[in-house]
Structure formats: C-alpha cells, structure tokens
Design a protein around this motif. Structure first.
Motif, PDB file in Angstrom:
ATOM      1  N   LEU A  61      12.582 -30.515   6.819  1.00 43.61           N
ATOM      2  CA  LEU A  61      12.606 -29.037   7.776  1.00 43.61           C
ATOM      3  C   LEU A  61      13.805 -28.098   7.578  1.00 43.61           C
ATOM      4  N   ALA A  62      14.700 -28.809   6.783  1.00 47.19           N
ATOM      5  CA  ALA A  62      16.063 -27.924   6.403  1.00 47.19           C
ATOM      6  C   ALA A  62      15.573 -26.687   5.818  1.00 47.19           C
ATOM      7  N   LEU A  63      14.775 -26.453   4.764  1.00 50.30           N
ATOM      8  CA  LEU A  63      14.510 -25.329   4.349  1.00 50.30           C
ATOM      9  C   LEU A  63      13.598 -24.258   5.072  1.00 50.30           C
ATOM     10  N   PRO A  64      12.869 -24.606   5.887  1.00 47.67           N
ATOM     11  CA  PRO A  64      12.180 -23.802   7.031  1.00 47.67           C
ATOM     12  C   PRO A  64      13.129 -23.270   7.905  1.00 47.67           C
ATOM     13  N   MET A  65      13.939 -24.075   8.246  1.00 48.39           N
ATOM     14  CA  MET A  65      14.915 -23.691   9.221  1.00 48.39           C
ATOM     15  C   MET A  65      15.957 -22.365   8.768  1.00 48.39           C
ATOM     16  N   THR A  66      16.356 -22.937   7.556  1.00 50.46           N
ATOM     17  CA  THR A  66      17.212 -21.833   6.894  1.00 50.46           C
ATOM     18  C   THR A  66      16.513 -20.600   6.655  1.00 50.46           C
ATOM     19  N   ARG A  67      15.269 -20.538   6.335  1.00 53.42           N
ATOM     20  CA  ARG A  67      14.518 -19.144   6.037  1.00 53.42           C
ATOM     21  C   ARG A  67      14.410 -18.450   7.521  1.00 53.42           C
ATOM     22  N   LEU A  68      14.052 -19.119   8.537  1.00 47.85           N
ATOM     23  CA  LEU A  68      13.915 -18.757   9.821  1.00 47.85           C
ATOM     24  C   LEU A  68      15.191 -18.116  10.386  1.00 47.85           C
ATOM     25  N   ALA A  69      16.388 -19.006   9.908  1.00 43.54           N
ATOM     26  CA  ALA A  69      17.544 -18.306  10.677  1.00 43.54           C
ATOM     27  C   ALA A  69      18.434 -17.203   9.590  1.00 43.54           C
ATOM     28  N   GLY A  70      17.774 -17.193   8.316  1.00 38.31           N
ATOM     29  CA  GLY A  70      18.155 -16.042   7.466  1.00 38.31           C
ATOM     30  C   GLY A  70      19.608 -16.471   6.998  1.00 38.31           C
ATOM     31  N   VAL A  71      19.777 -17.637   6.692  1.00 40.02           N
ATOM     32  CA  VAL A  71      21.094 -18.044   6.060  1.00 40.02           C
ATOM     33  C   VAL A  71      21.100 -17.960   4.725  1.00 40.02           C
ATOM     34  N   GLY A  72      22.355 -17.685   4.086  1.00 41.01           N
ATOM     35  CA  GLY A  72      22.577 -17.672   2.785  1.00 41.01           C
ATOM     36  C   GLY A  72      21.496 -16.908   2.103  1.00 41.01           C
ATOM     37  N   SER A  73      21.051 -17.419   0.923  1.00 38.29           N
ATOM     38  CA  SER A  73      20.153 -16.539   0.120  1.00 38.29           C
ATOM     39  C   SER A  73      18.850 -16.107   0.621  1.00 38.29           C
ATOM     40  N   TYR A  74      18.617 -16.607   1.919  1.00 38.54           N
ATOM     41  CA  TYR A  74      17.408 -16.439   2.545  1.00 38.54           C
ATOM     42  C   TYR A  74      17.640 -15.305   3.653  1.00 38.54           C
ATOM     43  N   GLY A  75      18.082 -14.331   3.276  1.00 34.98           N
ATOM     44  CA  GLY A  75      18.547 -13.215   4.274  1.00 34.98           C
ATOM     45  C   GLY A  75      17.398 -12.493   4.857  1.00 34.98           C
ATOM     46  N   ALA A  76      16.351 -12.610   3.684  1.00 34.77           N
ATOM     47  CA  ALA A  76      15.407 -11.595   4.132  1.00 34.77           C
ATOM     48  C   ALA A  76      14.463 -12.171   5.348  1.00 34.77           C
ATOM     49  N   GLY A  77      14.101 -11.063   6.390  1.00 34.61           N
ATOM     50  CA  GLY A  77      13.316 -11.519   7.474  1.00 34.61           C
ATOM     51  C   GLY A  77      12.127 -12.216   7.080  1.00 34.61           C
ATOM     52  N   VAL A  78      11.465 -13.153   8.008  1.00 30.96           N
ATOM     53  CA  VAL A  78      10.237 -13.805   7.975  1.00 30.96           C
ATOM     54  C   VAL A  78       9.427 -13.052   8.598  1.00 30.96           C
ATOM     55  N   PRO A  79       8.142 -12.601   8.228  1.00 30.52           N
ATOM     56  CA  PRO A  79       6.964 -11.943   8.817  1.00 30.52           C
ATOM     57  C   PRO A  79       6.803 -12.725  10.202  1.00 30.52           C
ATOM     58  N   PHE A  80       6.435 -11.704  11.264  1.00 31.75           N
ATOM     59  CA  PHE A  80       5.950 -12.141  12.651  1.00 31.75           C
ATOM     60  C   PHE A  80       7.285 -13.008  13.455  1.00 31.75           C
ATOM     61  N   VAL A  81       8.645 -12.839  13.053  1.00 30.07           N
ATOM     62  CA  VAL A  81       9.786 -13.392  13.577  1.00 30.07           C
ATOM     63  C   VAL A  81      10.477 -12.399  13.602  1.00 30.07           C
ATOM     64  N   GLU A  82      10.797 -12.014  14.785  1.00 31.29           N
ATOM     65  CA  GLU A  82      11.784 -10.933  15.278  1.00 31.29           C
ATOM     66  C   GLU A  82      13.191 -11.157  14.913  1.00 31.29           C
ATOM     67  N   ASP A  83      13.861 -10.265  14.076  1.00 32.26           N
ATOM     68  CA  ASP A  83      15.090 -10.167  13.666  1.00 32.26           C
ATOM     69  C   ASP A  83      16.246 -10.689  14.712  1.00 32.26           C
ATOM     70  N   ARG A  84      15.825 -10.268  16.076  1.00 30.46           N
ATOM     71  CA  ARG A  84      17.072 -10.635  17.001  1.00 30.46           C
ATOM     72  C   ARG A  84      17.024 -12.185  17.379  1.00 30.46           C
ATOM     73  N   ALA A  85      15.986 -12.847  16.787  1.00 29.51           N
ATOM     74  CA  ALA A  85      15.612 -14.249  17.100  1.00 29.51           C
ATOM     75  C   ALA A  85      16.574 -15.169  16.198  1.00 29.51           C
ATOM     76  N   ARG A  86      17.060 -14.628  15.247  1.00 31.18           N
ATOM     77  CA  ARG A  86      17.746 -15.347  14.173  1.00 31.18           C
ATOM     78  C   ARG A  86      19.056 -16.264  14.690  1.00 31.18           C
ATOM     79  N   PRO A  87      19.774 -15.428  15.591  1.00 35.94           N
ATOM     80  CA  PRO A  87      20.951 -16.345  16.166  1.00 35.94           C
ATOM     81  C   PRO A  87      20.342 -17.694  16.897  1.00 35.94           C
ATOM     82  N   PHE A  88      19.327 -17.697  17.704  1.00 34.13           N
ATOM     83  CA  PHE A  88      18.277 -18.753  18.213  1.00 34.13           C
ATOM     84  C   PHE A  88      18.268 -19.643  16.864  1.00 34.13           C
ATOM     85  N   PHE A  89      17.360 -19.263  15.850  1.00 34.37           N
ATOM     86  CA  PHE A  89      17.207 -20.288  14.788  1.00 34.37           C
ATOM     87  C   PHE A  89      18.414 -20.766  14.176  1.00 34.37           C
TER      88      PHE A  89
END
Length: 331
Positions: free
Chosen positions: A203-231
């Motif tokens: 689950l670490a990699l999916p959460m990293t993508r949703l949080a936009g941490v490190g090299s996964y800075g690009a947003g995930v479709p259908f997920v609001e950018d303002r939700a990143r701090p929560f993830f």
C-alpha cells in the motif's frame, strides 16, 4: 449484494433512484456524486454497475475475483484502488484480512467489499456526520476509507507488539523457553506478521502517489489536488505502520534464534550430565571387570581385605569424580 446507494449534494445525503443511470445523471445535474456500496457481488449483479458507470473490464475482473494486492490503477474513466483491511483476533492471536475495492470517477464512487472487518459502514456514518468533508466530493470517500484502514493498522500493530512482549517474556524465563510448543508459537506469530505485511507493504506506493510525495508529484486523475495534505497524513501513518512491522519481524526472528540457541545450550548441558554419569559408572564397571576375570595369578586375589579395599576405592573415586563434575557445573 447492493448494501447502500445514495446521492450526496453539498455533503448531505438523499436516497438515490433504483436505476443507476438515473442516479448518476441526477448527481451530476445537482453538482454532487452517487456512492454505491456492494458486498461480494456476483457477476450478474455487477454487470449493471459496470455498464452504467463504464468501469474497465480488468478492474471489474479484479473486483469480482478479489485476492488482490493493495494497488492503485488509473483508467480512462475511473480510478481503481484496492485496500486490505485487517482484523486481529485476540483469543487466537491471529491476523486476517479482507478487501475493499474502490472505483472513483466523475461524480461517482463504487465500493466493493470482500470479507469481514471492513470499515465501510462506519466510514459512511462518519462522513455523513461531517458534511463539510463529504462536500469535497468522491475524493473525500477515498480519503476517509484509506484513513480508517490505516488507522486500524496502527491498532493491530500495537496488539501485535503486546503479544510479542508476552512471547519474549515466555522465551527468556528460566523454564518457559524449554516448552515444546514455544517454537511453534514463535513460527505462528511470524506468519501473522507476514499476513499483516501483505496488507501494509504494497500500500506504500499507492499512498505515495495519492499524496504526491517525492518523484510522484504529478496529480492522480479524479483526485483533487487540495486533498494531497490529507493523503500525506495517511501516508505518514502508513510509514509508521510499516516501520513497526519491520521491527516486529526482526524481533521475532531474533527471538526464534535465541530460543534455538537456548535449546542447543540445554541439550549440551544434558549431554554433559549424561557423560558425567557415564564416567562415574565406568569406574566400578572397570574395577569389577578386572577382578572378575577369574585368572589364577592375580594381585591380592587371596588377600583377606581385597573385597572391602576395592569397594572403598570405588566409593572414593566416585566421590572424587562427583565433586569434580559438580565444581565444573556438569552435575
């Protein structure tokens, strides 16, 4: 089986129509979203959902068959997330896992539950009590489910830590480590940690993508950018869980090694004791064998005090060996 179907407008619930297409159209026209919950649906039950929401066939196949690793997959019309909630049974000290599949798209959320212990009912009730959070749209549902699953991971990790401390105390007590069931208990505990790791590690990699941490800075479709701090908060909690799991796995391996070393030491002690008793038994056996050969010309064979002298010599040598072995800790 369809467990629940509702439309949410500005964070407030309203019952959706029976037809999913009408529910989706109504949600989009009102600026809200529809949330459909299913529990272990059959292929026929899921066909209608698939057609109405345009779900990808590969994701649908995964949702029906279950037994998936935690993952996040992006399709043209939806986002597919797999989570594995875990349940800890204190009576049997076992960890079991279920599965939650989440389809996230434009104005809809479809959740598919397999197994027991999944927190979807509690998550839905919690979100309905927090309309401000629910008003953020489908992203809030994904965040709330992930947050509930990961927070429960922390509780399970704490329970496992308590069990490990009890097992550690049993192994290192003077007599407890010698139990024939101790090794099997340690091995079973290691299997529970492995089951836990299967849920938390991938689950670490999916959460990293949703949080936009490190090299996964690009947003995930259908997920609001303002939700990143929560993830990111969920990601931090998951990191703590994974570190705890790694620590538990190392400790239980060390405990198993220590237990095996203790058993080896005990076996060596037993062999020393057996060897000491064998040496003490060899002396009278040797003397009795020599004087039992019945040769005619043997020293002191016809002496009146031969028998008591031999007995005294045997006893003296036995006492000497006993004191020597006792001093060295062999007895």
């Amino acid at each position: 089986m369809i467990v629940d179907c509702a439309i949410y407008r500005e964070g407030h619930r309203s019952e959706g129509p029976q037809d999913f297409s009408d529910a989706l159209d109504e949600a989009r026209s009102a600026g809200g979203f529809v949330w459909i919950g299913l529990h272990e649906p059959t292929a026929d039950e899921f066909d209608l959902v698939t057609q109405e929401f345009g779900l990808h066939p590969l994701a649908v196949e995964d949702a029906l068959k279950a037994h998936q690793r935690p993952k996040l997959e992006v399709y043209d019309d939806s986002l597919f997330v797999v989570l594995k909630p875990v349940v800890y049974e204190p009576r049997s000290d076992t960890v079991s896992s279920g599965e939650v599949m989440i389809f996230l798209g434009d104005s809809f959320v479809v959740t598919v539950r397999h197994g027991e212990g999944t927190p979807l009912k509690a998550v839905r009730r919690r979100l309905e009590r927090e309309p401000e959070l629910l008003g953020e749209g489908p992203t809030s549902v994904l965040y709330a489910i992930a947050d509930a699953v990961v927070d429960h991971y922390l509780d399970v990790a704490t329970e496992l830590q308590t069990d490990l401390e009890e097992l550690e105390a049993e192994v290192f007590t003077p007599d407890g480590g010698g139990s024939r069931h101790t090794a099997s208990r340690i091995y079973n505990f290691k299997r529970q940690i492995l089951e836990f790791r299967r849920a938390t590690g991938p689950l670490a990699l999916p959460m990293t993508r949703l949080a936009g941490v490190g090299s996964y800075g690009a947003g995930v479709p259908f997920v609001e950018d303002r939700a990143r701090p929560f993830f990111r908060d969920v990601h931090d909690h998951l990191t703590r869980v994974n570190e705890s799991v790694e620590g538990l796995d190392r400790l239980v391996s060390d405990i198993l090694s220590a237990h095996l070393a203790q058993m080896s030491v005990r076996q060596n002690d037993d062999m020393r004791k057996i060897s000491a008793w064998a040496a003490m038994a060899a002396i009278p056996t040797m003397l009795a064998g020599i004087y039992g050969m019945n040769f005619e010309h043997m020293p002191e064979l016809r002496w009146e005090w031969s028998y008591p002298v031999v007995i005294v010599v045997m006893v003296a040598l036995e006492v000497l060996l006993f004191r020597l072995f006792k001093r060295r800790g062999w007895m």
